[in-house]
Motif scaffolding. Structure first.
Motif, PDB file in Angstrom:
ATOM      1  N   ASP A 119      56.995  36.102  32.051  1.00 59.62           N
ATOM      2  CA  ASP A 119      56.964  35.349  30.791  1.00 59.62           C
ATOM      3  C   ASP A 119      56.195  34.040  30.962  1.00 59.62           C
ATOM      4  N   ALA A 120      56.356  33.407  32.107  1.00 62.00           N
ATOM      5  CA  ALA A 120      55.628  32.160  32.373  1.00 62.00           C
ATOM      6  C   ALA A 120      54.126  32.416  32.379  1.00 62.00           C
ATOM      7  N   LEU A 121      53.704  33.506  32.998  1.00 62.27           N
ATOM      8  CA  LEU A 121      52.274  33.833  33.049  1.00 62.27           C
ATOM      9  C   LEU A 121      51.739  34.216  31.672  1.00 62.27           C
ATOM     10  N   CYS A 122      52.561  34.883  30.873  1.00 66.64           N
ATOM     11  CA  CYS A 122      52.165  35.190  29.488  1.00 66.64           C
ATOM     12  C   CYS A 122      51.989  33.902  28.692  1.00 66.64           C
ATOM     13  N   PHE A 123      52.893  32.953  28.896  1.00 72.99           N
ATOM     14  CA  PHE A 123      52.802  31.655  28.229  1.00 72.99           C
ATOM     15  C   PHE A 123      51.474  30.981  28.585  1.00 72.99           C
ATOM     16  N   LEU A 124      51.116  30.998  29.866  1.00 69.49           N
ATOM     17  CA  LEU A 124      49.859  30.385  30.283  1.00 69.49           C
ATOM     18  C   LEU A 124      48.659  31.125  29.704  1.00 69.49           C
ATOM     19  N   SER A 125      48.711  32.452  29.713  1.00 70.68           N
ATOM     20  CA  SER A 125      47.573  33.213  29.200  1.00 70.68           C
ATOM     21  C   SER A 125      47.398  33.061  27.692  1.00 70.68           C
ATOM     22  N   SER A 126      48.444  32.620  26.998  1.00 69.45           N
ATOM     23  CA  SER A 126      48.329  32.409  25.555  1.00 69.45           C
ATOM     24  C   SER A 126      48.005  30.949  25.219  1.00 69.45           C
ATOM     25  N   GLY A 127      47.583  30.181  26.224  1.00 75.20           N
ATOM     26  CA  GLY A 127      47.130  28.815  25.968  1.00 75.20           C
ATOM     27  C   GLY A 127      47.994  27.719  26.537  1.00 75.20           C
ATOM     28  N   GLY A 128      49.152  28.055  27.104  1.00 77.05           N
ATOM     29  CA  GLY A 128      49.988  27.030  27.719  1.00 77.05           C
ATOM     30  C   GLY A 128      49.290  26.428  28.927  1.00 77.05           C
ATOM     31  N   LYS A 129      49.656  25.208  29.276  1.00 77.07           N
ATOM     32  CA  LYS A 129      49.033  24.546  30.429  1.00 77.07           C
ATOM     33  C   LYS A 129      49.943  24.472  31.642  1.00 77.07           C
ATOM     34  N   VAL A 130      51.271  24.290  31.416  1.00 73.01           N
ATOM     35  CA  VAL A 130      52.202  24.164  32.534  1.00 73.01           C
ATOM     36  C   VAL A 130      53.430  25.026  32.259  1.00 73.01           C
ATOM     37  N   ALA A 131      53.682  25.979  33.147  1.00 74.44           N
ATOM     38  CA  ALA A 131      54.893  26.807  33.083  1.00 74.44           C
ATOM     39  C   ALA A 131      55.792  26.357  34.224  1.00 74.44           C
ATOM     40  N   ILE A 132      56.997  25.914  33.880  1.00 72.60           N
ATOM     41  CA  ILE A 132      57.933  25.424  34.892  1.00 72.60           C
ATOM     42  C   ILE A 132      58.938  26.527  35.197  1.00 72.60           C
ATOM     43  N   ARG A 142      60.520  34.568  48.566  1.00 69.47           N
ATOM     44  CA  ARG A 142      60.489  34.325  47.111  1.00 69.47           C
ATOM     45  C   ARG A 142      59.265  33.495  46.741  1.00 69.47           C
ATOM     46  N   ARG A 143      59.004  32.443  47.509  1.00 68.85           N
ATOM     47  CA  ARG A 143      57.849  31.584  47.213  1.00 68.85           C
ATOM     48  C   ARG A 143      56.538  32.344  47.416  1.00 68.85           C
ATOM     49  N   ARG A 144      56.482  33.176  48.446  1.00 70.56           N
ATOM     50  CA  ARG A 144      55.292  33.986  48.684  1.00 70.56           C
ATOM     51  C   ARG A 144      55.081  34.971  47.542  1.00 70.56           C
ATOM     52  N   ALA A 145      56.173  35.566  47.041  1.00 69.55           N
ATOM     53  CA  ALA A 145      56.073  36.507  45.919  1.00 69.55           C
ATOM     54  C   ALA A 145      55.535  35.813  44.668  1.00 69.55           C
ATOM     55  N   ILE A 146      55.948  34.582  44.439  1.00 71.44           N
ATOM     56  CA  ILE A 146      55.445  33.827  43.285  1.00 71.44           C
ATOM     57  C   ILE A 146      53.942  33.628  43.416  1.00 71.44           C
ATOM     58  N   VAL A 147      53.514  33.143  44.574  1.00 69.96           N
ATOM     59  CA  VAL A 147      52.081  32.907  44.796  1.00 69.96           C
ATOM     60  C   VAL A 147      51.296  34.208  44.641  1.00 69.96           C
ATOM     61  N   ASN A 148      51.795  35.287  45.232  1.00 69.24           N
ATOM     62  CA  ASN A 148      51.085  36.570  45.148  1.00 69.24           C
ATOM     63  C   ASN A 148      50.989  37.078  43.717  1.00 69.24           C
ATOM     64  N   GLN A 149      52.068  36.956  42.950  1.00 69.60           N
ATOM     65  CA  GLN A 149      52.027  37.433  41.565  1.00 69.60           C
ATOM     66  C   GLN A 149      51.072  36.583  40.726  1.00 69.60           C
ATOM     67  N   VAL A 150      51.051  35.282  40.964  1.00 70.75           N
ATOM     68  CA  VAL A 150      50.131  34.417  40.223  1.00 70.75           C
ATOM     69  C   VAL A 150      48.688  34.760  40.573  1.00 70.75           C
ATOM     70  N   ARG A 151      48.419  35.073  41.824  1.00 73.27           N
ATOM     71  CA  ARG A 151      47.052  35.414  42.255  1.00 73.27           C
ATOM     72  C   ARG A 151      46.543  36.707  41.626  1.00 73.27           C
ATOM     73  N   THR A 152      47.430  37.581  41.190  1.00 73.98           N
ATOM     74  CA  THR A 152      46.987  38.845  40.588  1.00 73.98           C
ATOM     75  C   THR A 152      46.492  38.667  39.155  1.00 73.98           C
ATOM     76  N   CYS A 153      46.693  37.493  38.580  1.00 75.01           N
ATOM     77  CA  CYS A 153      46.260  37.245  37.194  1.00 75.01           C
ATOM     78  C   CYS A 153      44.739  37.178  37.117  1.00 75.01           C
ATOM     79  N   SER A 154      44.224  37.593  35.972  1.00 80.46           N
ATOM     80  CA  SER A 154      42.777  37.501  35.779  1.00 80.46           C
ATOM     81  C   SER A 154      42.346  36.049  35.608  1.00 80.46           C
ATOM     82  N   SER A 155      43.228  35.211  35.086  1.00 76.74           N
ATOM     83  CA  SER A 155      42.947  33.783  34.976  1.00 76.74           C
ATOM     84  C   SER A 155      43.380  33.101  36.259  1.00 76.74           C
ATOM     85  N   ARG A 156      42.799  31.934  36.497  1.00 77.36           N
ATOM     86  CA  ARG A 156      43.146  31.197  37.712  1.00 77.36           C
ATOM     87  C   ARG A 156      44.166  30.127  37.391  1.00 77.36           C
TER      88      ARG A 156
END
Length: 188
Positions: A119-132, A142-156
């Motif tokens: 949901d946080a990544l969807c928020f960012l992809s729809s124009g959000g700037k910071v997802a907490i 857990r922290r590695r999984a977060i980084v890995n999932q964020v890296r799979t996004c088409s946006s940076r």
């Protein structure tokens, strides 16, 4: 806008709120240059780290309010809330729910964390700037999984971990009592 015009614009728009001020800033040449030169400028996942009752949710809400005030579209994703919506509160708040040997509970906790991050990544992809991402995120896995999932996004997007540390016994007791009272009210 030059710096003199920007200052005048900021003074004039001060009482209109952060949206107007933020839009004034986004038109400056320095801001445009920063956006162009910063590859992760599309958004941030700000992931809280810390043991229970250390103030992560408090910090998350304060950060959200401040960043919104600064004109950045920001939203908190509380993993505990996802967990409580997916699992009965009388089960998800019990100590055995957090036992590492409880495989069913571990799967439910993992599903809640994954849903919050999605949901946080969807928020960012729809124009959000910071997802907490408000969760303990206390293990390296857990922290590695977060980084890995964020890296799979088409946006940076950038990931920033913020650790909440609190050893003050009085604050911890107050925070824990607050959690118990909230749980009792939600059951009523």
């Amino acid at each position: 806008l030059d710096s003199s015009s920007l200052a005048t614009s900021l003074q004039k728009d001060y009482y209109k709120g952060s949206t107007e001020v933020g839009s004034s800033l986004s038109n400056t040449s320095l801001y445009v240059a920063r956006e162009r030169l910063t590859p992760d400028s599309e958004g941030f996942v700000l992931a809280l780290v810390g043991l229970p009752a250390r103030g992560k949710s408090f910090i998350s809400r304060k950060l959200e309010n401040f960043l919104e005030w600064k004109g950045l579209s920001t939203k908190v994703f509380n993993v505990g809330q996802y967990r409580r919506e997916a699992v009965e509160p009388d089960q998800s708040g019990r100590s055995d729910f957090f036992d590492a040997k409880n495989e069913a509970a571990a799967a439910a906790r993992e599903a809640a964390a994954t849903a919050a991050l999605e949901d946080a990544l969807c928020f960012l992809s729809s124009g959000g700037k910071v997802a907490i991402l408000d969760a303990t995120n206390s293990t390296k896995a857990r922290r590695r999984a977060i980084v890995n999932q964020v890296r799979t996004c088409s946006s940076r997007y950038a990931v920033l971990f913020v650790e909440a540390i609190c050893d003050d016994a009085e604050i911890l007791e107050t925070n824990m009592l607050g959690k118990v009272k909230t749980a009792l009210i939600s059951r009523a």
